[in-house]
Design a protein around this motif. Structure first.
Motif, PDB file in Angstrom:
ATOM      1  N   THR A   1       0.851  -1.181   0.000  1.00  0.00           N
ATOM      2  CA  THR A   1       0.000   0.000   0.000  1.00  0.00           C
ATOM      3  C   THR A   1       0.890   1.236   0.000  1.00  0.00           C
ATOM      4  O   THR A   1       1.711   1.415   0.892  1.00  0.00           O
ATOM      5  CB  THR A   1      -0.906   0.034   1.234  1.00  0.00           C
ATOM      6  OG1 THR A   1      -1.628  -1.184   1.289  1.00  0.00           O
ATOM      7  CG2 THR A   1      -1.878   1.188   1.156  1.00  0.00           C
TER       8      THR A   1
ATOM      9  N   THR B   1       1.045   5.292   0.027  1.00  0.00           N
ATOM     10  CA  THR B   1       0.257   6.482   0.314  1.00  0.00           C
ATOM     11  C   THR B   1       0.927   7.686  -0.324  1.00  0.00           C
ATOM     12  O   THR B   1       2.106   7.930  -0.108  1.00  0.00           O
ATOM     13  CB  THR B   1       0.148   6.693   1.833  1.00  0.00           C
ATOM     14  OG1 THR B   1      -0.346   5.500   2.414  1.00  0.00           O
ATOM     15  CG2 THR B   1      -0.788   7.835   2.148  1.00  0.00           C
TER      16      THR B   1
ATOM     17  N   GLY C   1      -8.655   5.596  -2.348  1.00  0.00           N
ATOM     18  CA  GLY C   1      -8.512   6.870  -1.648  1.00  0.00           C
ATOM     19  C   GLY C   1      -7.281   7.578  -2.184  1.00  0.00           C
ATOM     20  O   GLY C   1      -7.126   7.732  -3.391  1.00  0.00           O
ATOM     21  N   SER C   2      -6.382   8.007  -1.317  1.00  0.00           N
ATOM     22  CA  SER C   2      -5.145   8.595  -1.821  1.00  0.00           C
ATOM     23  C   SER C   2      -4.017   7.564  -1.749  1.00  0.00           C
ATOM     24  O   SER C   2      -2.855   7.908  -1.635  1.00  0.00           O
ATOM     25  CB  SER C   2      -4.792   9.854  -1.034  1.00  0.00           C
ATOM     26  OG  SER C   2      -4.663   9.564   0.326  1.00  0.00           O
ATOM     27  N   ASN C   3      -4.406   6.295  -1.787  1.00  0.00           N
ATOM     28  CA  ASN C   3      -3.419   5.222  -1.773  1.00  0.00           C
ATOM     29  C   ASN C   3      -3.417   4.477  -3.096  1.00  0.00           C
ATOM     30  O   ASN C   3      -4.428   4.432  -3.798  1.00  0.00           O
ATOM     31  CB  ASN C   3      -3.742   4.198  -0.686  1.00  0.00           C
ATOM     32  CG  ASN C   3      -3.816   4.823   0.675  1.00  0.00           C
ATOM     33  OD1 ASN C   3      -2.915   5.539   1.084  1.00  0.00           O
ATOM     34  ND2 ASN C   3      -4.905   4.578   1.364  1.00  0.00           N
TER      35      ASN C   3
END
Lengths: 573, 420
Positions: free
Chosen positions: A51, A53, A92-94
């Motif tokens: 993941t 970010t 999302g912002s990932n």
């Protein structure tokens, strides 16, 4: 939905449900690859999940566009390592990179920003006297004296690999700072970046006009200041976030030298080809050979002609990879970067340079490799837990509700059938993967699904306690129970929907399966359970108190009818 | 839920609830048939005190002791491998030693999780980079030879995960946002579906559940992971689910209540509680059974991890949820409602009527239960009460009139109810 009491036609509902099941399973078996298997997450089948970010200089949310761009670049990088079934999705912002199977380790290296810039070296000083970097790592030898520069440098090199390795240039640093505060990470990082920028990217560091004495003097002073305060630690807040059109004060990768650099004269995206090559004689490590496109070739040629005898720095993610002396003008657009690379490092660097740099810098938030063994036992554990859960509910329901319990069992079974088909189809259509959290969602949903029956059955009991017969209790109880079931399922669905929309990572899988189960639960209660109860009520044998276990309440209801009739009579008499 | 029963036995049978069933039913029997007559609303002050103490303890613990945060919040690397090697069982100490020997970095912690074939050894350390991780895995493989899925030693049997310290924070932050949004949405939903007072009571009970669950985690020192935070959020759904079921019945039992003098709002709510008690218990038992299974299996087969974290938090939260929906939400609703003068007046009228009846009660016929779920009976009863009020030629709502109302009812007059 249900017709008024008495007009209920159970057969129609059941037939409708059967139709749905048949339709779902035809889709499962005759579309796509026809494999009735849901798509499993890597924690259930083994594999690697990374993941990343996004980390923007100002701490704001990255734009959708740049995330998508980063996604497609990383996807190209993933494909270039030649693993099959890999996936990169924006969450999302990932960015979440998933590589099933056992070859995913390399995926941990894919998130490096790899923003290469070519800058002119204005000033270079050895970084021997630096204080130990504030990494908080107990293993790090304190390097107070100049001689410690080299081991320190080794460490720095290692950490750099990890940056790439963790997929995040700037990334792993927060993890290494013991004083790091959770939650405030974005604002804190943004502040650090801003401060670092002010000091190390001050436009006045390198005067635009070399003739301006005052500016030059001021620049000198600024340079000294910046160089003195600069720590060559691997936790550089600026990493991957420097502005190419401003001067830069930075270290080289192994932390042995500090530089003052001019604004970038050539960006890395003008590279057309990059290859890793074995070390040439006399050189310690592998090297990366570059070819520029035509514009890059021109610029590189101009720069090298004008600056023979000077040094050019190859700056990768704010760190100097190598800063060779320009011995001769290079006009054919070919050049090479040396930097003590191992074979793997050189290959990685070549790959990322070739496939382009990311528009954002990323932090590796979570990098996980699950062995097939562990994945398998997780899957097994999930299935067993589900089995035991269903089993316990069955036993309880059979014990408590008898014939109605059998209905519960049947309904749960049908519900599971539908859920499975939907899972397979969603995996095919929207790439929904079932992970451990999702499995937990389903198991918890067993209870919720069974609850709907409890609500209904207890309503039946209520009605019978009031003195109604089983048969009339069914239709009246249903009308009331339906309301409660709808309301409570709505609340649960709301919770799942909110979670799914707003949460990240594993949370989503959990919320998705829970919400899905809630909806499917409604369809089963409406289309199967209620019609079946109605059928039972019509049958004399099945609705006998012995089978239904409702004897006690029935007696109670009868008593009540009795007192109602008898009571007044006594009074009258 | 057997835990609840002894508590309630003490409460039973002392209120004026109609008890149509045989008087000497066992507690279980009364629970089953829903004729329990446990006076929960009457004893609400005591429950408030209990909950206040619980909440104080929990908040105190959170404030003083804090939480024990999992790897996702503090950051670090975790390596996990099967505890079976070619050379027999691998102990955590061995693994720790090999790890430190290979890297020169001490492992923070090594432990065995799970049992039997699924036993595994977990090693935790500071965040490692790819090279270090590789080195550690290779050393662990070479020296301990963990067996893979096919019984052969393989380096691929070793799992690893590296988490940055900000990740858990990010998940929690999003979860908190989700919590806020959910609370707003659900309050609106409840206010629309029920009424404002019910929405308030339900949300208070909900907050209680969150605080208690968090408090239990802090007190016992269970590790907080993102899965826990997620689990906490779904408890909300469940807690409300249970409250919705109870309130639905309360709503039904209190229809037309203001026009009647049969029972006060509190009594009607208590009756609803009793009628749904078995349902609440069943609902909870059925929801908890799979969660229990999940937890036990998760622990036995996997040692720890997502499954167990989710199960543990759900278990705690569901218990808190069912207790609060019965013992806290409804009493609160009653108190909120009784602030309304209309309901106060009605309670006075009920008291007056009772006093009247008691005076006149020579013949032992107790007032019979009115089924407020039966529309016909309800409207008949409402008509009747109106007629009484009219006969007294004073509006029914004034306290004085209502005191007269019962006495105005001719004793032997047939009521519409008998025809039922």
């Amino acid at each position: 939905m249900a017709p008024p009491a008495g007009q209920m036609r159970p057969g129609r509902y059941l037939a409708f449900f059967a139709l749905i099941v048949i339709a779902l399973y035809s889709l499962v078996l005759f579309t796509g690859d026809g494999q009735p298997r849901p798509k499993l997450g890597i924690d259930l089948q083994g594999g690697t999940r990374v993941t990343l970010t996004a980390r923007t200089p100002d701490g704001n949310e990255p734009s959708r566009e740049s995330l998508q761009q980063a996604r497609s670049i990383i996807e190209t990088r993933v494909n270039s390592i030649g693993v099959s079934g890999a996936e990169v999705v924006v969450d999302g912002s990932n960015l979440v990179i998933t590589v099933p199977g056992e070859e995913g380790d390399q995926a941990k290296n894919l998130g490096r920003t790899a923003r290469l810039n070519f800058r002119k070296v204005v000033q270079a000083v050895p970084a021997g006297q630096q204080a130990p970097p504030p990494t908080g790592q107990p293993n790090q030898p304190p390097s107070g004296e100049p001689g410690a520069g080299q081991p320190e440098g080794e460490q720095g090199q290692g950490e750099q690999d990890q940056q790439g390795g963790g997929g995040a240039p700037a990334g792993a640093q927060p993890a290494q700072q013991p004083d790091n505060n959770d939650g405030a990470i974005d604002a804190e990082t943004a502040k650090q970046i801003r401060e670092a920028k002010e000091q190390r990217q001050n436009p006045e560091l390198v005067p635009a006009d070399p003739q301006d004495q005052a500016a030059a003097a001021q620049a000198q002073q600024l340079q000294q200041q910046a160089l003195a305060t600069l720590q060559c630690s691997e936790s550089d807040p600026l990493r991957g976030n420097d502005s190419p059109d401003l001067p830069l004060v930075t270290c080289n990768q192994d932390g042995t030298e500090k530089y003052v650099l001019s604004p970038s004269f050539l960006p890395g995206d003008q590279i057309s080809q990059a290859t890793a090559n074995p070390p040439q004689q006399g050189s310690p490590g592998w090297e990366v050979n570059l070819e520029f496109d035509s514009e890059g070739t021109t610029k590189w040629g101009e720069f090298t002609s004008a600056n023979v005898g000077e040094r050019a720095a190859f700056v990768l993610d704010t760190q100097v990879v190598s800063a060779p002396n320009i011995e001769v003008a290079i006009l054919d657009g070919r050049t090479r970067i040396t930097g003590n690379f191992t074979q793997g490092e050189a290959r990685d660097l070549a790959e990322v340079l070739k496939y382009g740099s990311l528009p954002l810098s990323f932090t590796s938030s979570d990098a996980k490799t699950v062995s097939a063994t562990l994945g398998l036992s997780s899957l097994e554990a999930g299935l067993i837990a589900g089995g035991i859960g269903i089993g316990l509910v069955f036993i309880y329901c059979l014990f408590y509700y008898r014939i109605l319990g059998v209905l519960t069992v049947l309904s749960l079974f049908l519900s599971a059938t539908v859920v499975y088909a939907v899972l397979v189809l969603l995996g095919r259509w929207i790439g929904f993967t079932l992970d451990l959290a999702g499995v937990a969602g389903f198991i918890i949903a067993i209870g919720v699904t069974a609850d709907s029956f409890v609500v209904y059955f207890e309503r039946l009991k209520d009605e019978m306690r009031e003195g109604k017969t089983f048969r009339s209790a069914v239709s009246r109880g249903w009308v009331r129970a339906r309301r409660t079931i709808l309301a409570s399922d709505a609340v649960l669905f709301l919770a799942s929907a909110v979670l799914y929309t707003l949460a990240v990572g594993e949370v989503q899988g959990f919320a998705f399966t829970l919400g899905m189960s809630t909806v499917l639960d409604l369809s089963v209660v409406f289309l199967v359970t209620h019609p079946l109860v109605a059928l039972i009520a019509k049958s004399k044998t099945l609705s006998s108190p012995k089978l239904s276990g409702l004897g006690a309440v029935q007696r109670l209801g009868a008593d009540r009818r009795q007192t109602k009739r008898v009571g007044p009579a006594v009074k009258e008499a | 839920m057997a835990v609840e029963e002894p508590e309630k036995t003490g409460e039973s049978g002392k209120n004026g609830q109609p008890e149509p069933g045989p008087a000497k039913d066992s507690v279980l029997q009364r629970l089953y048939t829903g004729t329990g007559a446990f006076d929960i609303v009457g004893a609400r002050k005591r429950w408030y005190a209990v909950f206040a103490v619980l909440i104080a303890v929990c908040i105190g613990s959170i404030g003083i002791k804090g939480f024990s945060l999992g790897i996702d919040f503090v950051g670090g690397t975790q390596i996990e491998m099967p505890a079976q090697g070619t050379g027999g069982e691998i102990t955590p100490d061995e693994a720790k030693e090999v790890f430190s020997g290979a890297l020169g970095i001490p492992a923070t912690e090594a432990q065995q999780v799970g049992i039997g074939d699924a036993a595994a050894v977990q090693i935790r350390s500071q965040t490692l980079n790819t090279a270090e991780l590789d080195q550690a895995k290779r050393a662990l493989f070479e020296q301990l030879q963990p067996l893979g899925v096919n019984g052969q030693p393989t380096v691929d049997a070793i799992s690893d995960s590296a988490v940055s310290s900000s990740w858990g924070g990010e998940i929690s932050e999003k979860a908190l946002i989700a919590l806020g949004v959910f609370l707003v949405l659900v309050t609106v939903f409840l206010a629309l579906y029920f009424e404002r007072r019910m929405a308030i009571a339900a949300v208070v009970a909900l907050l209680h559940d969150v605080v208690i669950t968090a408090g239990v985690y802090s007190l016992i020192g269970f590790e907080v992971t993102p899965a826990t935070v997620i689990g906490l959020l779904t408890i909300l759904g469940f807690s409300l689910y249970d409250t919705v079921v109870v309130f639905d019945k309360v709503k039904e039992n209190t229809r037309g209540l203001l026009g009647l003098t049969r029972r006060t709002y509190g009594e009607a709510a208590n009756l609803a509680l009793n009628q749904t008690l078995m349902r609440s218990i069943n609902t909870s038992v059925i929801a908890l059974l799979p969660v229990l299974g999940l937890m036990v299996v998760g622990y036995i087969l996997l040692g720890s991890g997502t499954l167990q974290d989710l199960a543990l938090v759900q278990l705690t939260g569901m218990l808190a949820g069912v207790l609060s929906s019965v013992l806290l939400a409804t009493p609160l609703l009653v108190d909120l409602t009784m602030r309304d003068p209309k309901f106060k007046d009605q309670a006075q009228r009920v008291a007056a009527r009772r006093a009247n009846l008691a005076r006149k009660a020579a013949a032992g016929r107790t007032e019979d239960d009115l089924d407020t779920t039966d529309d016909e009976a309800l409207s008949a009863e409402l008509r009747k009460e109106k007629a009484y009020a009219a006969a007294a030629s004073v509006p029914a709502r004034t306290p004085k009139a209502s005191q007269k109302a019962p006495s105005a009812a001719p004793k032997g007059k047939p009521t519409g109810k008998r025809k039922r």
